[in-house]
Design a protein around this motif. Structure first.
Motif, PDB file in Angstrom:
ATOM      1  N   GLN A 254       8.137 -35.605  34.766  1.00  0.00           N
ATOM      2  CA  GLN A 254       8.002 -34.678  33.640  1.00  0.00           C
ATOM      3  C   GLN A 254       8.799 -33.398  33.869  1.00  0.00           C
ATOM      4  O   GLN A 254       9.496 -32.911  32.970  1.00  0.00           O
ATOM      5  N   LEU A 255       8.724 -32.871  35.065  1.00  0.00           N
ATOM      6  CA  LEU A 255       9.440 -31.633  35.362  1.00  0.00           C
ATOM      7  C   LEU A 255      10.942 -31.862  35.417  1.00  0.00           C
ATOM      8  O   LEU A 255      11.724 -31.023  34.956  1.00  0.00           O
ATOM      9  N   GLU A 256      11.370 -32.994  35.955  1.00  0.00           N
ATOM     10  CA  GLU A 256      12.802 -33.281  36.050  1.00  0.00           C
ATOM     11  C   GLU A 256      13.437 -33.489  34.687  1.00  0.00           C
ATOM     12  O   GLU A 256      14.608 -33.143  34.483  1.00  0.00           O
ATOM     13  N   THR A 257      12.692 -34.049  33.752  1.00  0.00           N
ATOM     14  CA  THR A 257      13.241 -34.351  32.423  1.00  0.00           C
ATOM     15  C   THR A 257      12.911 -33.284  31.393  1.00  0.00           C
ATOM     16  O   THR A 257      13.265 -33.431  30.227  1.00  0.00           O
ATOM     17  N   GLY A 258      12.228 -32.230  31.806  1.00  0.00           N
ATOM     18  CA  GLY A 258      11.921 -31.144  30.883  1.00  0.00           C
ATOM     19  C   GLY A 258      10.788 -31.428  29.929  1.00  0.00           C
ATOM     20  O   GLY A 258      10.611 -30.714  28.929  1.00  0.00           O
ATOM     21  N   GLN A 259       9.988 -32.459  30.223  1.00  0.00           N
ATOM     22  CA  GLN A 259       8.836 -32.763  29.372  1.00  0.00           C
ATOM     23  C   GLN A 259       7.704 -31.773  29.653  1.00  0.00           C
ATOM     24  O   GLN A 259       7.633 -31.187  30.736  1.00  0.00           O
ATOM     25  N   PRO A 260       6.813 -31.588  28.679  1.00  0.00           N
ATOM     26  CA  PRO A 260       5.641 -30.734  28.949  1.00  0.00           C
ATOM     27  C   PRO A 260       4.831 -31.303  30.106  1.00  0.00           C
ATOM     28  O   PRO A 260       4.593 -32.511  30.176  1.00  0.00           O
ATOM     29  N   CYS A 261       4.447 -30.445  31.014  1.00  0.00           N
ATOM     30  CA  CYS A 261       3.665 -30.870  32.180  1.00  0.00           C
ATOM     31  C   CYS A 261       2.398 -30.031  32.260  1.00  0.00           C
ATOM     32  O   CYS A 261       2.453 -28.809  32.106  1.00  0.00           O
ATOM     33  N   TRP A 262       1.292 -30.686  32.514  1.00  0.00           N
ATOM     34  CA  TRP A 262       0.004 -29.980  32.529  1.00  0.00           C
ATOM     35  C   TRP A 262      -0.225 -29.214  33.812  1.00  0.00           C
ATOM     36  O   TRP A 262      -1.145 -28.410  33.904  1.00  0.00           O
ATOM     37  N   LEU A 263       0.617 -29.464  34.835  1.00  0.00           N
ATOM     38  CA  LEU A 263       0.490 -28.760  36.101  1.00  0.00           C
ATOM     39  C   LEU A 263       1.692 -27.861  36.341  1.00  0.00           C
ATOM     40  O   LEU A 263       2.782 -28.102  35.811  1.00  0.00           O
ATOM     41  N   ASP A 264       1.494 -26.869  37.171  1.00  0.00           N
ATOM     42  CA  ASP A 264       2.581 -25.981  37.547  1.00  0.00           C
ATOM     43  C   ASP A 264       3.606 -26.738  38.377  1.00  0.00           C
ATOM     44  O   ASP A 264       3.285 -27.721  39.056  1.00  0.00           O
ATOM     45  N   GLU A 265       4.847 -26.257  38.354  1.00  0.00           N
ATOM     46  CA  GLU A 265       5.935 -26.935  39.049  1.00  0.00           C
ATOM     47  C   GLU A 265       5.727 -27.012  40.560  1.00  0.00           C
ATOM     48  O   GLU A 265       6.330 -27.850  41.234  1.00  0.00           O
ATOM     49  N   GLN A 266       4.873 -26.182  41.126  1.00  0.00           N
ATOM     50  CA  GLN A 266       4.595 -26.267  42.560  1.00  0.00           C
ATOM     51  C   GLN A 266       4.033 -27.633  42.936  1.00  0.00           C
ATOM     52  O   GLN A 266       4.200 -28.090  44.070  1.00  0.00           O
ATOM     53  N   ALA A 267       3.386 -28.305  41.988  1.00  0.00           N
ATOM     54  CA  ALA A 267       2.803 -29.617  42.257  1.00  0.00           C
ATOM     55  C   ALA A 267       3.865 -30.643  42.610  1.00  0.00           C
ATOM     56  O   ALA A 267       3.554 -31.670  43.230  1.00  0.00           O
TER      57      ALA A 267
ATOM     58  N   SER B  80      -9.806 -25.832  28.817  1.00  0.00           N
ATOM     59  CA  SER B  80      -8.493 -25.705  28.195  1.00  0.00           C
ATOM     60  C   SER B  80      -7.685 -26.950  28.494  1.00  0.00           C
ATOM     61  O   SER B  80      -7.679 -27.443  29.610  1.00  0.00           O
ATOM     62  N   ASP B  81      -6.986 -27.474  27.482  1.00  0.00           N
ATOM     63  CA  ASP B  81      -6.098 -28.614  27.709  1.00  0.00           C
ATOM     64  C   ASP B  81      -4.652 -28.185  27.625  1.00  0.00           C
ATOM     65  O   ASP B  81      -3.743 -28.999  27.502  1.00  0.00           O
ATOM     66  N   GLY B  82      -4.411 -26.871  27.690  1.00  0.00           N
ATOM     67  CA  GLY B  82      -3.053 -26.362  27.520  1.00  0.00           C
ATOM     68  C   GLY B  82      -2.152 -26.689  28.693  1.00  0.00           C
ATOM     69  O   GLY B  82      -2.538 -26.583  29.850  1.00  0.00           O
ATOM     70  N   ALA B  83      -0.917 -27.121  28.401  1.00  0.00           N
ATOM     71  CA  ALA B  83       0.083 -27.360  29.439  1.00  0.00           C
ATOM     72  C   ALA B  83       0.850 -26.072  29.671  1.00  0.00           C
ATOM     73  O   ALA B  83       0.705 -25.082  28.950  1.00  0.00           O
ATOM     74  N   GLY B  84       1.691 -26.110  30.665  1.00  0.00           N
ATOM     75  CA  GLY B  84       2.543 -24.955  30.916  1.00  0.00           C
ATOM     76  C   GLY B  84       1.868 -23.829  31.671  1.00  0.00           C
ATOM     77  O   GLY B  84       2.308 -22.687  31.572  1.00  0.00           O
ATOM     78  N   TYR B  85       0.827 -24.125  32.408  1.00  0.00           N
ATOM     79  CA  TYR B  85       0.181 -23.101  33.230  1.00  0.00           C
ATOM     80  C   TYR B  85       1.123 -22.672  34.349  1.00  0.00           C
ATOM     81  O   TYR B  85       1.893 -23.476  34.865  1.00  0.00           O
ATOM     82  N   HIS B  86       1.070 -21.432  34.709  1.00  0.00           N
ATOM     83  CA  HIS B  86       1.890 -20.935  35.807  1.00  0.00           C
ATOM     84  C   HIS B  86       0.983 -20.265  36.832  1.00  0.00           C
ATOM     85  O   HIS B  86       0.037 -19.564  36.468  1.00  0.00           O
ATOM     86  N   ARG B  87       1.313 -20.466  38.089  1.00  0.00           N
ATOM     87  CA  ARG B  87       0.472 -19.949  39.138  1.00  0.00           C
ATOM     88  C   ARG B  87       0.574 -18.439  39.225  1.00  0.00           C
ATOM     89  O   ARG B  87       1.634 -17.864  39.040  1.00  0.00           O
ATOM     90  N   ARG B  88      -0.553 -17.801  39.530  1.00  0.00           N
ATOM     91  CA  ARG B  88      -0.553 -16.349  39.685  1.00  0.00           C
ATOM     92  C   ARG B  88       0.389 -15.946  40.804  1.00  0.00           C
ATOM     93  O   ARG B  88       0.457 -16.597  41.845  1.00  0.00           O
ATOM     94  N   GLY B  89       1.083 -14.863  40.587  1.00  0.00           N
ATOM     95  CA  GLY B  89       1.905 -14.283  41.641  1.00  0.00           C
ATOM     96  C   GLY B  89       3.182 -15.043  41.909  1.00  0.00           C
ATOM     97  O   GLY B  89       3.965 -14.655  42.767  1.00  0.00           O
TER      98      GLY B  89
END
Length: 272
Positions: free
Chosen positions: A198-211, A262-271
């Motif tokens: 999902q992250l490589e293809t630019g699709q919406p991802c429910w987890l932060d990219e750190q995953a 919340s079922d929102g995607a695109g969460y970003h980690r604090r800091g």
């Protein structure tokens, strides 16, 4: 006094060690932490007992920060949530928690496009060292405990649980009743591949990219979700949620208030 009587007196003195906080104060602190909502009376009693033992057996080193006694108790209650039904022995691979005022800056090796090795500066809000301490940025810890999908303390402690299987965090924690490696490995690898794709293809991802940084980070972020947005994890990865309920012997989705889901995607980690 004989040496035997002297030893019995010392042993009795140790057994009568004063509690870190009065029972009522522990319960008041627990009531102030949203992710502890919904714990039963016996569960809360076990959590307080674990927190007391944690404070007696672990060293908390404060460098440049001055948390109050109550704040440290508040932190330790949350530290013991993952092991509520496992026991303190599951934290046997560390003896110290270090609290810092700011992120740890490090230069880390990276592969460049021309296949040469370079270095990249990075800031770490927390670290879990193999056979070493858990290091945390205290101002970030103070944001923990909400139903928001993030929990720095649980993230780093999940790395420690992961390391128990072989000393290195790789997303494969020790087997537990009902969760053997034959079940866990394919489920985790499948979920990890989906996030990476999902992250490589630019699709919406429910987890932060750190995953996508590795199975170890994916596992720790799953554990954060399990305790702080369990309903969302249950919806997105039902098989992993089912396995985690068996591994931790908890079902936090039943504790989470529906209004906090919340079922929102695109969460970003604090800091980050």
């Amino acid at each position: 006094m004989s040496w035997r009587a002297w030893w019995q007196w010392l042993s009795g003195w140790g057994a009568r060690r004063q509690p870190y906080l009065p029972e009522a104060e522990w319960r008041s602190l627990a009531a102030s932490i949203p992710v502890l909502q919904g714990l039963s009376g016996p569960e809360l009693e076990r959590l307080v007992a674990l927190a007391e033992r944690f404070m007696q057996s672990k060293s908390i080193t404060c460098l440049g920060v001055r948390p109050s006694r109550q704040q440290l108790g508040w932190m330790v209650l949350q530290a013991c949530l993952p092991i509520l039904n496992l026991g303190l022995d599951w934290y046997r691979n560390f003896y110290e928690v270090i609290l810092l005022p700011d992120a740890v800056e490090r230069e880390e090796p990276v592969w460049l496009d021309n296949e040469l090795m370079g270095v990249e500066a990075s800031a770490h809000l927390g670290e879990a060292w193999e056979q070493g301490p858990v290091v945390l940025v205290w101002p970030e810890v103070l944001h923990d405990g909400q139903w928001d999908g993030y929990h720095l303390l649980i993230h780093e402690l999940a790395h420690k649980l992961d390391m128990l299987a072989g000393g290195t965090a790789n997303g494969m924690p020790p087997e537990r009743p009902g969760v053997d490696i034959a079940q866990w490995q394919p489920a985790l690898e499948s979920g990890y591949r989906r996030v990476c794709q999902q992250l490589e293809t630019g699709q919406p991802c429910w987890l932060d990219e750190q995953a996508a940084e590795g199975p170890d980070e994916y596992f720790s972020i799953l554990c954060e979700q399990f305790f702080t947005q369990p309903r969302r994890l249950q919806e997105q990865e039902p098989e992993l949620y089912r396995l985690l309920t068996r591994w931790f012997a908890q079902d936090p989705a039943g504790r989470q208030p529906r209004a906090s889901w919340s079922d929102g995607a695109g969460y970003h980690r604090r800091g980050a």
